[in-house]
Design a protein around this motif. Structure first.
Motif, PDB file in Angstrom:
ATOM      1  N   LEU B  76       0.854  -1.191   0.000  1.00 45.85           N
ATOM      2  CA  LEU B  76       0.000   0.000   0.000  1.00 45.85           C
ATOM      3  C   LEU B  76       0.887   1.238   0.000  1.00 45.85           C
ATOM      4  O   LEU B  76       1.926   1.262   0.654  1.00 45.85           O
ATOM      5  CB  LEU B  76      -0.894   0.018   1.241  1.00 45.85           C
ATOM      6  CG  LEU B  76      -1.821  -1.184   1.430  1.00 45.85           C
ATOM      7  CD1 LEU B  76      -2.485  -1.115   2.798  1.00 45.85           C
ATOM      8  CD2 LEU B  76      -2.865  -1.241   0.333  1.00 45.85           C
ATOM      9  N   LYS B  77       0.460   2.263  -0.721  1.00 47.72           N
ATOM     10  CA  LYS B  77       1.186   3.540  -0.721  1.00 47.72           C
ATOM     11  C   LYS B  77       0.616   4.422   0.388  1.00 47.72           C
ATOM     12  O   LYS B  77      -0.570   4.764   0.355  1.00 47.72           O
ATOM     13  CB  LYS B  77       1.026   4.245  -2.078  1.00 47.72           C
ATOM     14  CG  LYS B  77       1.781   3.590  -3.198  1.00 47.72           C
ATOM     15  CD  LYS B  77       3.255   3.912  -3.100  1.00 47.72           C
ATOM     16  CE  LYS B  77       4.067   3.044  -4.048  1.00 47.72           C
ATOM     17  NZ  LYS B  77       5.402   2.781  -3.544  1.00 47.72           N
ATOM     18  N   LEU B  80      -1.449   7.543  -0.578  1.00 50.32           N
ATOM     19  CA  LEU B  80      -2.731   7.369  -1.280  1.00 50.32           C
ATOM     20  C   LEU B  80      -3.793   6.919  -0.286  1.00 50.32           C
ATOM     21  O   LEU B  80      -3.494   6.261   0.706  1.00 50.32           O
ATOM     22  CB  LEU B  80      -2.607   6.324  -2.391  1.00 50.32           C
ATOM     23  CG  LEU B  80      -1.564   6.572  -3.482  1.00 50.32           C
ATOM     24  CD1 LEU B  80      -1.693   5.516  -4.569  1.00 50.32           C
ATOM     25  CD2 LEU B  80      -1.719   7.954  -4.086  1.00 50.32           C
ATOM     26  N   GLU B  84      -7.905   4.760  -3.550  1.00 54.90           N
ATOM     27  CA  GLU B  84      -6.883   4.823  -4.608  1.00 54.90           C
ATOM     28  C   GLU B  84      -5.974   3.609  -4.563  1.00 54.90           C
ATOM     29  O   GLU B  84      -5.586   3.077  -5.607  1.00 54.90           O
ATOM     30  CB  GLU B  84      -6.054   6.101  -4.446  1.00 54.90           C
ATOM     31  CG  GLU B  84      -6.833   7.355  -4.751  1.00 54.90           C
ATOM     32  CD  GLU B  84      -6.102   8.623  -4.323  1.00 54.90           C
ATOM     33  OE1 GLU B  84      -6.315   9.659  -4.960  1.00 54.90           O
ATOM     34  OE2 GLU B  84      -5.341   8.581  -3.332  1.00 54.90           O
ATOM     35  N   ASN B  85      -5.619   3.183  -3.357  1.00 56.13           N
ATOM     36  CA  ASN B  85      -4.748   2.011  -3.247  1.00 56.13           C
ATOM     37  C   ASN B  85      -5.391   0.776  -3.856  1.00 56.13           C
ATOM     38  O   ASN B  85      -4.725  -0.030  -4.512  1.00 56.13           O
ATOM     39  CB  ASN B  85      -4.402   1.755  -1.781  1.00 56.13           C
ATOM     40  CG  ASN B  85      -3.060   2.358  -1.401  1.00 56.13           C
ATOM     41  OD1 ASN B  85      -2.031   1.975  -1.939  1.00 56.13           O
ATOM     42  ND2 ASN B  85      -3.079   3.316  -0.494  1.00 56.13           N
ATOM     43  N   ARG B  87      -7.991   0.817  -6.101  1.00 59.98           N
ATOM     44  CA  ARG B  87      -8.304   1.058  -7.515  1.00 59.98           C
ATOM     45  C   ARG B  87      -7.066   0.854  -8.377  1.00 59.98           C
ATOM     46  O   ARG B  87      -7.152   0.374  -9.500  1.00 59.98           O
ATOM     47  CB  ARG B  87      -8.837   2.484  -7.682  1.00 59.98           C
ATOM     48  CG  ARG B  87      -9.460   2.750  -9.042  1.00 59.98           C
ATOM     49  CD  ARG B  87      -9.806   4.227  -9.215  1.00 59.98           C
ATOM     50  NE  ARG B  87     -10.783   4.674  -8.241  1.00 59.98           N
ATOM     51  CZ  ARG B  87     -10.625   5.758  -7.468  1.00 59.98           C
ATOM     52  NH1 ARG B  87      -9.545   6.492  -7.567  1.00 59.98           N
ATOM     53  NH2 ARG B  87     -11.556   6.109  -6.606  1.00 59.98           N
ATOM     54  N   CYS B  88      -5.912   1.242  -7.842  1.00 55.66           N
ATOM     55  CA  CYS B  88      -4.671   1.219  -8.638  1.00 55.66           C
ATOM     56  C   CYS B  88      -3.734   0.103  -8.198  1.00 55.66           C
ATOM     57  O   CYS B  88      -2.523   0.189  -8.413  1.00 55.66           O
ATOM     58  CB  CYS B  88      -3.941   2.550  -8.515  1.00 55.66           C
ATOM     59  SG  CYS B  88      -4.886   3.946  -9.074  1.00 55.66           S
ATOM     60  N   HIS B  89      -4.253  -0.929  -7.555  1.00 56.69           N
ATOM     61  CA  HIS B  89      -3.336  -1.965  -7.082  1.00 56.69           C
ATOM     62  C   HIS B  89      -2.652  -2.651  -8.258  1.00 56.69           C
ATOM     63  O   HIS B  89      -3.317  -3.097  -9.196  1.00 56.69           O
ATOM     64  CB  HIS B  89      -4.066  -3.003  -6.236  1.00 56.69           C
ATOM     65  CG  HIS B  89      -3.118  -3.819  -5.428  1.00 56.69           C
ATOM     66  ND1 HIS B  89      -2.425  -4.874  -5.972  1.00 56.69           N
ATOM     67  CD2 HIS B  89      -2.701  -3.707  -4.158  1.00 56.69           C
ATOM     68  CE1 HIS B  89      -1.637  -5.374  -5.045  1.00 56.69           C
ATOM     69  NE2 HIS B  89      -1.781  -4.695  -3.938  1.00 56.69           N
TER      70      HIS B  89
END
Lengths: 232, 197
Positions: B76-77, B80, B84-85, B87-89
């Motif tokens: 995980l970022k 974010l 978002e984490n 959705r953009c994994h």
């Protein structure tokens, strides 16, 4: 078990990776500001070290601007995949059902936009600080756009190879500086030619070819290097 | 058809042999638990099964299904938010809709935390965000390394339920845990694989 089936294309995966890192960079403005600040600070030191003679500074400006661009790219390269390695994102990239080269390129593109592209856009300000003649400024911008593409991709290969090594900064520099030398020579020569009224186009064409070649080859090398690093 | 087959897998680290002759076949509807003391090689085997570790790994590993791997790090970022984490994994093979992600976060008791940066969440909440991926992925084979770490009892119950639903729907699972099996899973004691070295 979720009902949804795989619905993501390769383009979608690239865009998602780009978006993920672009958002992370936007939320951490220091990532963008540091290379520009570094560039600004080093450029301001040269008149202090070389003396305030405008003629002398203008003559040396192409070389100074390009060396500092190379150093600022080197500074960013070390951090390119570091957080991904630490937080486990690299493992997820490696097992994703898409080529690692494409996903890594998405990430590198976001970094380039935040560093190399912004540096090229801001370069006229730095050029004016060193008294670079106006005839060289457009060529400087174009050469930086093409050159930082190469520098970022080369730096990404080095970063991918050294990401699992503690204090791998020195090794990274040893790996990528020799590969950056042609870009430095072509970039400096292109700007010097433009300033002297010569033909800079051929040098820019060479840099364009280098950038396209790097775009074709480096993502594969980045992907392979990341797999090697994950295997440590 | 099995989801994953591992035959005679041997893992070496430097000049040390960690595991020898590990064999397992994970079919649809099966749960396998890797057990053993700290340092016995559970994570090394999981990484080898996921295809992350190849150096020093011998034997055959064949995966016939899409894979979801959750390691010790949650990927995980921190800057974010949870939406978002997910959705953009990077490893997710589906483009989950915002509604799906909100439902997944609500299922892990994180409703109302969708827009908070993950770095501002507790370790347990971050683990829940990582586990919410289970609900937005279409992968049939789950490899979960210590999935119960940092979860409270309600989180563990929720994960038990998800695992049961996953295998009932035809999925398969390999997980590591120091807790006794909660699902009547098949076990591989890696201490025995170590003694075989």
């Amino acid at each position: 078990m979720p009902a949804s089936e795989s619905n993501l294309t390769l383009h979608g995966a690239f865009a998602r990776q780009f978006s993920r890192h672009a958002r992370a960079i936007i939320r951490s403005p220091a990532e963008v500001a540091n290379p520009l600040l570094f560039f600004f600070m080093v450029i301001t030191l040269f008149p202090l070290g070389l003396g305030p003679d405008p003629q002398r500074l203008a003559e040396m400006a192409p070389g100074i601007l390009w060396v500092v661009a190379l150093l600022s790219s080197l500074m960013v390269s070390g951090k390119l995949f570091a957080s991904d390695y630490e937080d486990g994102s690299l493992e997820q990239l490696a097992i994703a059902p898409f080529p690692l080269a494409v996903l890594a390129l998405g990430e590198v593109s976001a970094y380039w936009l935040a560093t190399g592209f912004l540096l090229a856009l801001a370069s006229p300000i730095f050029a004016l600080m060193l008294g670079l003649p106006a005839t060289g400024i457009f060529t400087l911008m174009v050469s930086l756009l093409l050159g930082t593409t190469c520098l970022t991709l080369i730096g990404a290969v080095g970063s991918a190879l050294t990401v699992s090594i503690r204090r791998g900064g020195m090794l990274l520099s040893l790996l990528i500086i020799p590969l950056n030398v042609p870009v430095l020579i072509f970039g400096t020569t292109a700007v010097s030619e433009a300033v002297m009224g010569g033909n800079a186009t051929s040098w820019l064409a060479l840099m364009g070819a280098l950038a396209l070649g790097s775009l074709a080859v480096m993502p594969v090398a980045i992907g392979a290097a990341l797999r090697v690093s994950l295997d440590q | 058809m099995p989801l994953l087959t591992a035959s005679d897998v041997t893992i070496e680290r430097g000049d040390r042999r960690l595991l020898a002759d590990v064999n397992l076949t994970v079919s649809a509807g099966e749960i396998w638990q890797l057990v053993g003391a700290n340092g016995v090689g559970k994570t090394s085997l999981m990484r080898a099964l996921a295809g992350l570790a190849r150096l020093g790994v011998e034997g055959q590993i064949e995966r016939q299904a899409e894979l979801l791997y959750l390691g010790h790090a949650s990927a995980l970022k921190p800057s974010l938010n949870a939406m978002e984490n997910l959705r953009c994994h990077p490893a997710c093979d589906v483009m989950a809709s915002d509604d799906d992600i909100e439902r997944a976060l609500a299922a892990v008791s994180l409703a109302g935390h969708e827009e908070r940066p993950v770095g501002a969440l507790s370790a347990g909440q971050q683990r829940r965000v990582a586990l919410a991926r289970l609900l937005v992925s279409s992968a049939r084979l789950w490899l979960l390394d210590e999935p119960f770490t940092a979860l409270d009892s309600s989180g563990c119950d929720w994960l038990d339920e998800q695992i049961q639903q996953h295998v009932e729907a035809g999925g398969g699972l390999i997980f590591t845990s120091h807790q006794p099996s909660r699902f009547g899973s098949r076990q591989i004691d890696l201490e025995l694989a170590r003694f075989a070295c």
